[in-house]
Design a protein around this motif. Structure first.
Motif, short mmCIF file in Angstrom:
data_model
loop_
_atom_site.label_atom_id
_atom_site.label_comp_id
_atom_site.label_asym_id
_atom_site.label_seq_id
_atom_site.Cartn_x
_atom_site.Cartn_y
_atom_site.Cartn_z
N UNK A 1 0.86 -1.18 0.00
CA UNK A 1 0.00 0.00 0.00
C UNK A 1 0.89 1.23 0.00
N UNK A 2 0.62 2.10 -0.90
CA UNK A 2 1.38 3.34 -0.93
C UNK A 2 0.54 4.41 -0.24
N UNK A 3 0.89 5.64 -0.43
CA UNK A 3 0.15 6.72 0.18
C UNK A 3 -1.16 7.04 -0.50
N UNK A 4 -1.48 6.35 -1.59
CA UNK A 4 -2.72 6.62 -2.29
C UNK A 4 -3.72 5.52 -2.02
N UNK A 5 -4.98 5.89 -1.79
CA UNK A 5 -6.00 4.86 -1.59
C UNK A 5 -6.35 4.18 -2.90
N UNK B 1 -1.91 11.89 -8.07
CA UNK B 1 -2.33 13.20 -8.59
C UNK B 1 -3.75 13.52 -8.14
N UNK B 2 -4.64 12.51 -8.17
CA UNK B 2 -6.01 12.71 -7.70
C UNK B 2 -6.02 13.12 -6.23
N UNK B 3 -5.21 12.44 -5.42
CA UNK B 3 -5.17 12.74 -3.99
C UNK B 3 -4.67 14.16 -3.77
N UNK B 4 -3.65 14.55 -4.51
CA UNK B 4 -3.09 15.90 -4.37
C UNK B 4 -4.10 16.96 -4.79
N UNK B 5 -4.79 16.72 -5.90
CA UNK B 5 -5.77 17.70 -6.40
C UNK B 5 -6.98 17.81 -5.47
N UNK C 1 -18.66 15.26 -7.64
CA UNK C 1 -19.56 16.04 -8.48
C UNK C 1 -18.80 16.78 -9.58
N UNK C 2 -17.52 17.03 -9.35
CA UNK C 2 -16.70 17.68 -10.38
C UNK C 2 -16.23 16.69 -11.44
N UNK C 3 -16.62 15.41 -11.28
CA UNK C 3 -16.31 14.41 -12.29
C UNK C 3 -15.07 13.58 -12.02
N UNK C 4 -14.57 13.61 -10.80
CA UNK C 4 -13.38 12.85 -10.45
C UNK C 4 -13.77 11.62 -9.64
N UNK C 5 -12.83 10.69 -9.51
CA UNK C 5 -13.09 9.47 -8.75
C UNK C 5 -12.53 9.59 -7.34
N UNK C 6 -13.31 9.08 -6.38
CA UNK C 6 -12.84 8.95 -5.00
C UNK C 6 -12.33 7.53 -4.81
N UNK C 7 -11.79 7.26 -3.64
CA UNK C 7 -11.27 5.92 -3.37
C UNK C 7 -12.40 4.91 -3.39
N UNK C 8 -12.07 3.67 -3.79
CA UNK C 8 -13.08 2.63 -3.89
C UNK C 8 -13.36 1.98 -2.56
N UNK C 9 -12.36 1.90 -1.69
CA UNK C 9 -12.56 1.36 -0.34
C UNK C 9 -11.95 2.31 0.65
N UNK C 10 -12.57 2.41 1.78
CA UNK C 10 -12.02 3.22 2.87
C UNK C 10 -11.69 2.30 4.02
#
Length: 138
Positions: free
Chosen positions: A59-63, A69-73, A128-137
């Protein structure tokens, strides 16, 4: 008036502080003999090296479901939307972003949100802005 320890002598205080110095300060760059028991033993000649991900999936720092890039944005978006603005609709989010001196690209993105929807979290705004969130939390 001199204040001293009423439970120990100064010599005993110094001795006790030296006993826990390795735990308080950590191993540091040179290591600490006090914490030798915390160092893992090396693997044997015919044994695999120890790993933090036995299944092989590091596991890296991204979910999952997002890139770094998604996480940073999304984090950048969240820096300009205060918690006091949530829950909120497009108008309150825009006003809050402008109050927080959001850059033009974030303001223009928020202007594209539907006016009649209320958002509870930054993740909902991000989706809502059209981006993806993490699939699992978690």
């Amino acid at each position: 008036m001199e204040r001293g320890s009423s439970k120990h002598s100064p010599r005993l205080d110094d001795q006790m502080s030296q006993e826990v110095e390795g735990l308080v300060q950590g191993p540091g760059t040179a290591g600490s003999r006090v914490d030798e028991f915390r160092q893992p033993e090396p693997a044997g000649e015919d044994q695999p090296e120890a790993t933090t991900a036995p299944a092989g999936d590091l596991r890296s720092g991204t979910p999952q479901g997002m890139t770094s890039t998604d996480v940073e944005q999304r984090s950048r978006l969240g820096r300009f939307i205060s918690l006091s603005a949530l829950p909120g609709d497009r108008g309150s989010l825009l006003q809050n972003a402008r109050d927080n001196n959001a850059p033009d690209d974030i303001v223009s993105a928020l202007e594209g949100l539907p006016a009649d929807t209320s958002y509870q979290t930054v993740a909902e705004v991000w989706a809502a802005l059209g981006h993806k969130n993490e699939t699992t939390r978690w």
